[in-house]
Motif scaffolding. Sequence first.
Motif: not given
Length: 656
Positions: A60-64, A169-171
């Motif tokens: 979750f959130g990788k592209s951001g 979050n960490w990733l």
Amino acid sequence: MNNDILYMQTPDLNKERLIKLKELFPDIFTGEGKLDIEEVKKIVDPQSVTDVEKFEFRWFGKSGAKRLAFTPTKTTLAYDKKRSVNPDDSNGNMIIEGENLEVLKCLLAGYREKIKCIYIDPPYNTGNDFIYSDKWDESKEDYLEHIGVTQDGIKLDTNTEASGRYHSNWLCMMYSRLLVARQLLREDGVIFISIDDNEVHHLRKLCDEVFWQDNFVATICIQANKGGQDYKDIAKTHEYLICYTKYSETELNEIENKEKKLPFNDNIGKFEIRELRNRNPKFGKFNRPNLFFPIYINPNAKNEDGFCLVSLIKNDKYFIESYPYNSEGKESCWRWSKPLIEKNNTEDILTTQVIAKQKNDGNWNIYEKCRKTTSKVKTIWDETNVRTEQGTIELRDLYLKGFFDHPKPVSIIKKCIEIAIQDKDDIILDFFAGSGTTAQAVMELNREDGGNRKFILVQVPELTDEKSEAYKAGYKKISDITIERNKRVIQKIEEETKNNKDLFNSMVTEDKSISNLGFKVYRLAKSNFTRVDFKPDTTKDENENNSLLKNYIQDKEFIHLSMVDEKIVLDEILLKNGFTLNYKIQKLPDFSKNTVYNVVDGYRGCLICIDMNIAEETFKILQEYKDKVFICLEKSLDTSMKWNLTHLFNERLVSF
Ligand SMILES: C[S@@+](CC[C@H](N)C(=O)[O-])C[C@H]1O[C@@H](n2cnc3c(N)ncnc32)[C@H](O)[C@@H]1O
């Protein structure tokens, strides 16, 4: 007490059902414990799921996070003279206080592809770690506060497992930083990342993507705690150090092995023997036919170690034939070509480099005499000086006992530097600096071998706990500890050198001057060019907005710049124009109407003038420097001066 009882409510049956479902079918849950509806659909209605299956790593959130990595920053680095230590001797050493993603972006223009080695020790994501969370849609003021552009320091958020986006979050945090860090690495650059079981599996995949899987070098296992964490079923004694290079051709160094014994002796010196056959099954007669040939042995002239002379030519003396076959009788090949063997072979057992020895089974092996005392680094590090407790002892030795939890042992970072760096002038970057162990490792290594390596450390001004020893002693931010520790390291080295003590088992002598023992402190700060605050008027077209921006620069920015310290403005302009902050600056005496500086940083040079007007006389003198790059403020140029300078310098005129 379970929460249902605590809140006096009946059991949460939904939760119970989900737990049961997860026990039965863990594969339909995400790695972060959420039910994956797409996976459920694949069971009940496979036709409705149209996604193309491919091998990929998503969260979750990788592209951001990727977008954020490549979004420009509105910040700069401001020199903090008061907190710097021996700044005139800093030679490029820097400790930067600030949020690391923004700082890395600031460094990008001046330090792109200039960093030889990165060592980082990020939060391991243990469930209680403070993890900086990037925010993508906040106001300017919140943003500056958030990234630590404040004198008071910042509090980081705790990333708990209950957050539901615990790994994501960490990733996200790591992904954007590693993407920028890769740009800073030189072509032959190397990165080491400390980590443990909590995220090692994700970090490997992440690095495979950022640095590419072919550039993976090794996962080193460090015995951090000999006794082990015995509250677990299997007592864990280790953590990891992951190593990647930027390109797969990069060669890493062997390191000096003090325990290595060379058992034999000849006229050249001590040696050990190494089989001349290439033991790597990837090579053999099938792909190296030129390296498959016979070597002939003279069995009648054995020395006391049983070594015999060899030749590439068969004759009465040299008649035993040896081919490179492996133990299964398959055709492998030699490591050396015929010309190389000829060059290294003599007819004297005391000088030749190639010899033969008979094995117990009666067959013969051909060997190279090997004289080096270095050896390849192994993937298990279990020396006493890499244990976690050693890091604590090292901080105690600087009278900073208990000021920082789990600092890394200096030896780990020294070893990384020794593996990665050939040229003793290179730059080492650590953007999760903590107590600043990396700077100590660099300074100690330089003292030991007279090297000139430089460090750049980045540490967010994270607030220390009010109950901590550090806080009580007046260190309100972790970055204060980073600076203080290395100030003490410098003092200690200076004292030891003065007393002619050999603190680091080095060759330091009394008269050897103490050089390069200093660092400059920089703080992440808002850009001095306030145009970054300019918001285009959406009701106007591009031309209108451009002239609005020009007016804004003439009025607001001009007033602001005239109030800022000249050194700070110069730093920002030069950094953004690709200079490192280790530049040398010299005022040119031939200009009397303006202040014009000559700047060089070992990579490039320029003339720079940040006066608000450029005089006609200055223009005349500048003709003698027309091959140089000339940097000035756009504001200082009226139309005719701009025309004149453009014609004089062409594309080497930089105005902003
Ligand atoms: C595990 S510690 C590093 C310890 C260090 N290797 C040593 O030997 O002292 C990680 C450090 O990274 C810092 N940190 C975490 N997020 C950061 C960020 N976004 N920018 C800069 N520093 C950060 C933390 O404040 C902490 O001091």
